[in-house]
Write a protein that holds these residues in place. Sequence first.
Motif, PDB file in Angstrom:
ATOM      1  N   ARG A 191      31.725  56.405 -71.752  1.00 56.40           N
ATOM      2  CA  ARG A 191      32.889  55.804 -72.693  1.00 56.40           C
ATOM      3  C   ARG A 191      32.774  54.489 -72.528  1.00 56.40           C
ATOM      4  N   THR A 192      33.425  53.805 -73.258  1.00 58.78           N
ATOM      5  CA  THR A 192      33.541  52.189 -73.326  1.00 58.78           C
ATOM      6  C   THR A 192      34.879  51.614 -73.407  1.00 58.78           C
ATOM      7  N   VAL A 193      35.229  50.909 -72.687  1.00 57.95           N
ATOM      8  CA  VAL A 193      36.757  50.192 -73.081  1.00 57.95           C
ATOM      9  C   VAL A 193      36.347  48.797 -72.841  1.00 57.95           C
ATOM     10  N   ARG A 248      43.703  60.360 -64.089  1.00 64.71           N
ATOM     11  CA  ARG A 248      43.008  59.698 -64.927  1.00 64.71           C
ATOM     12  C   ARG A 248      42.085  58.848 -64.533  1.00 64.71           C
ATOM     13  N   ASP A 273      42.884  52.151 -68.264  1.00 65.15           N
ATOM     14  CA  ASP A 273      42.740  53.586 -68.619  1.00 65.15           C
ATOM     15  C   ASP A 273      41.611  53.767 -69.389  1.00 65.15           C
ATOM     16  N   VAL A 274      40.904  54.860 -68.623  1.00 63.30           N
ATOM     17  CA  VAL A 274      39.658  55.303 -69.555  1.00 63.30           C
ATOM     18  C   VAL A 274      39.940  56.731 -70.180  1.00 63.30           C
ATOM     19  N   GLU A 303      42.743  57.683 -78.283  1.00 55.42           N
ATOM     20  CA  GLU A 303      42.181  57.399 -79.623  1.00 55.42           C
ATOM     21  C   GLU A 303      41.869  56.062 -79.786  1.00 55.42           C
ATOM     22  N   HIS A 304      42.196  55.141 -78.998  1.00 58.98           N
ATOM     23  CA  HIS A 304      42.021  53.618 -78.884  1.00 58.98           C
ATOM     24  C   HIS A 304      40.860  53.481 -78.198  1.00 58.98           C
ATOM     25  N   LEU A 305      40.266  54.496 -77.542  1.00 61.14           N
ATOM     26  CA  LEU A 305      39.121  54.266 -76.968  1.00 61.14           C
ATOM     27  C   LEU A 305      37.890  54.419 -77.791  1.00 61.14           C
ATOM     28  N   LEU A 306      36.512  53.725 -77.287  1.00 61.61           N
ATOM     29  CA  LEU A 306      35.433  54.024 -78.015  1.00 61.61           C
ATOM     30  C   LEU A 306      35.151  55.557 -77.790  1.00 61.61           C
ATOM     31  N   PRO A 307      34.902  56.188 -78.855  1.00 62.16           N
ATOM     32  CA  PRO A 307      34.802  57.830 -78.656  1.00 62.16           C
ATOM     33  C   PRO A 307      33.308  58.135 -78.085  1.00 62.16           C
ATOM     34  N   PRO A 308      32.952  58.863 -77.390  1.00 65.19           N
ATOM     35  CA  PRO A 308      31.739  59.124 -76.846  1.00 65.19           C
ATOM     36  C   PRO A 308      30.720  59.088 -77.739  1.00 65.19           C
ATOM     37  N   PRO A 309      29.498  58.563 -77.500  1.00 63.37           N
ATOM     38  CA  PRO A 309      28.458  58.717 -78.604  1.00 63.37           C
ATOM     39  C   PRO A 309      28.282  59.810 -79.047  1.00 63.37           C
ATOM     40  N   ARG A 342      38.809  49.135 -81.903  1.00 59.25           N
ATOM     41  CA  ARG A 342      38.723  49.645 -80.387  1.00 59.25           C
ATOM     42  C   ARG A 342      39.207  48.725 -79.639  1.00 59.25           C
ATOM     43  N   MET A 374      46.674  58.258 -76.772  1.00 58.90           N
ATOM     44  CA  MET A 374      46.136  56.896 -76.162  1.00 58.90           C
ATOM     45  C   MET A 374      44.577  56.863 -76.185  1.00 58.90           C
ATOM     46  N   SER A 417      43.339  47.717 -78.194  1.00 60.23           N
ATOM     47  CA  SER A 417      44.382  48.280 -77.166  1.00 60.23           C
ATOM     48  C   SER A 417      43.670  49.271 -76.429  1.00 60.23           C
ATOM     49  N   SER A 418      43.191  48.559 -75.119  1.00 62.15           N
ATOM     50  CA  SER A 418      42.691  49.896 -74.177  1.00 62.15           C
ATOM     51  C   SER A 418      44.056  49.506 -73.081  1.00 62.15           C
ATOM     52  N   PRO A 419      44.875  50.714 -73.006  1.00 60.53           N
ATOM     53  CA  PRO A 419      45.941  50.398 -72.038  1.00 60.53           C
ATOM     54  C   PRO A 419      45.513  49.990 -70.656  1.00 60.53           C
TER      55      PRO A 419
END
Lengths: 356, 259, 75
Positions: free
Chosen positions: A252-254, A330, A239-240, B3-9, A223, B1, A226-228
């Motif tokens: 959400r965590t970035v 966004r 971007d979140v 899908e690169h982020l942590l999914p929500p718990p 994870r 895009m 790559s966080s854009p």
Amino acid sequence: MSVGYAAIQWSKPKRRYDLIVGLAIIAYIGTFMLVSKMLWTGASAISDEVLILRALGSCGFILLHIILCIGPLARFDPRWLPVLFNRRHLGVMTFFIALAHGVIAIGYYHGFGTINPLVSLLTSNTEFASVQAFPYQLLGVVALIVLFLLAATSHDFWNKNLSAATWKRLHMSVYGAYVLLVAHVALGALQNDRGLLGPIATVLGVCTVGVLHLLAAWRERNRDLSSPTSSVAGEEWIDVGTPAEIPDDRARTVCAPGGERIAIFKHNGRISAVTNVCAHQGGPLGEGAIIDGCITCPWHGWQYKPQDGCAPPPFQEKVATYRVRISAGRVQVNARALPPGTPTDPVSARSEAANV
Amino acid sequence: MSEHLLPPPRDQAIYVNYLPMPVGIHRFLKFAVPAVLWIMCALAFVWARSQYSPGNAVWETGKPVEFMGVLGAAPYPVLFTPAKDGTITAVLLVEQGKFGTQKRAAALSGQLVRVSGWLLHREGRQILELEPEDRALVRITDAAITQAPTLRELGSVTVRGEIVDGKCYLGAMKPGAGKTHKECATLCIRGGIPPIVIAFSADGSTEYLLLQSESGEAIDPALHHLIADPVEIRGVKHQWLGVSGLGVLRVRAADVRRL
Amino acid sequence: MQTLAELSLLALLAYTLVGVAFGIAFVLRGVSVIDPAASTAGLGFKLTILPGCAALWPLLLVKWLRPKRSLRAGP
């Protein structure tokens, strides 16, 4: 969260937790002693001291495995969190079991002799170059000293006064102790063993700890890759996703380019961001929830207000906050952390979404 | 895009120890807690069963017993006493704790004595832990044998086995051999407890050989680091005439190697 | 080897004795200097942190002395 200190901040869940751990320890040691006494009787009985050493040693080793596995398990499945929140008590109990094992072993094997038991411990075996004869007891001694330091500094007083970062680093040495204890077992008890059960169980235990940690690390790394981000006028915004993608009262965590993780929460339709690292023990705030209007850490329930990262009074802990904006529908979070406790202005998810 | 982020718990209430427990977690724990207790019992059962027998060795800790015979004091005190079948039994003598009894025995070497203490025995081999009082080792004037049996040289042998301390192996500790007992055996032998080689033959039988230096003294301290290890020993075997069960092996430190 | 072991143990014993003596003084006086939240804490708390104080005494000694210095240097 603390305003004043108590010896042990007992609460009903902690009492229940300790009771269950105590029962598990008694069940293990009791079963081991009982079965051993029933199986080996008369002339072929095993010495009581040896049985107690084996029971305590293996019990402590199993508990250490549980302690090390809870962290990653709770990341995969929040149902393990009730085991995690009081992990320190489990650690202290493990230390006392290890201490009893160590004291009995030193008294039994090094006592009653011509020299001081501790001198005997340090000098009676110096075959460091041999695998066969390696002084495995010394590995156990070093591990016991590490476990002592961890148990002795497990109170929140130490967490606060050694600084959370130092405390965390110190307590990461439990992995060092674990490696030493695996070697202690492999070069000691397992060399006595004639069966395969001991070696297989040890290898299984080490693999479980290793694989769980690798999986947890791999998942996080994937994870983090790559966080854009987009740079605008020297400012980096990450971007979140859309406001709707952040669940209500959750986060959400970035990952910022510097590697630090940011938790972006939505509460009452407003979005705000704080560091993912709890000021207490570094717990993952982003895996927590908003309870009573406060971001609540999943590990020990420490709380922070989403708008300024401050714990609700009378508590004084603070975490870093981040600026949030909504651009083209966004959510974006600024990569630069604001000093802990800096008030921010949570953006409204609904009104901005209407702008798109 | 995204899908690169942590999914929500997971959509599941989190556990906060000072708040009521969420139903899902409560249900999980109602199953998990008894499971953990049962697993601990099962692990203890399996682990306890997997232990191996330490051998048939007994430490008679009750009432002290008495022996009469001839005392051989050096290097490891031994009492030669007549057995019922007319042969001679060699009973090794030690003190309480991890101490040899060389000091007490020296004055009475070669004399007729009566000893009392607690017997440890394994497969017919015997070692007596003397009572601490002076009366536990006294000179007498009459006994069924009057002379220590002569020690006869049988020639050079090579044996494989383990050097143990006689007291623990014959019943003071069970098991009293192997890696986990190494430090204790070293301490015992340093303290004067007789070192014994348990020599394993190809046919599964074991031989007990009291270890001595090449010249019949206490073993070379250079050998201490090989105690409790699997070793191969080249030495000269001796036998007390009329004594069965316990031989003597005289070795140079250089002729013992770890396997 | 034996001498070295004996010396190490003596050093450890000395460290521990100093640590325990320091620890008792620290939990009675010093702890509330470095952490005001501890000033109202009871005997149980003091006993709980005592082993850690005895083990980490050099670190705590520095912390105990430091705020005094900054007070003197301050405005």
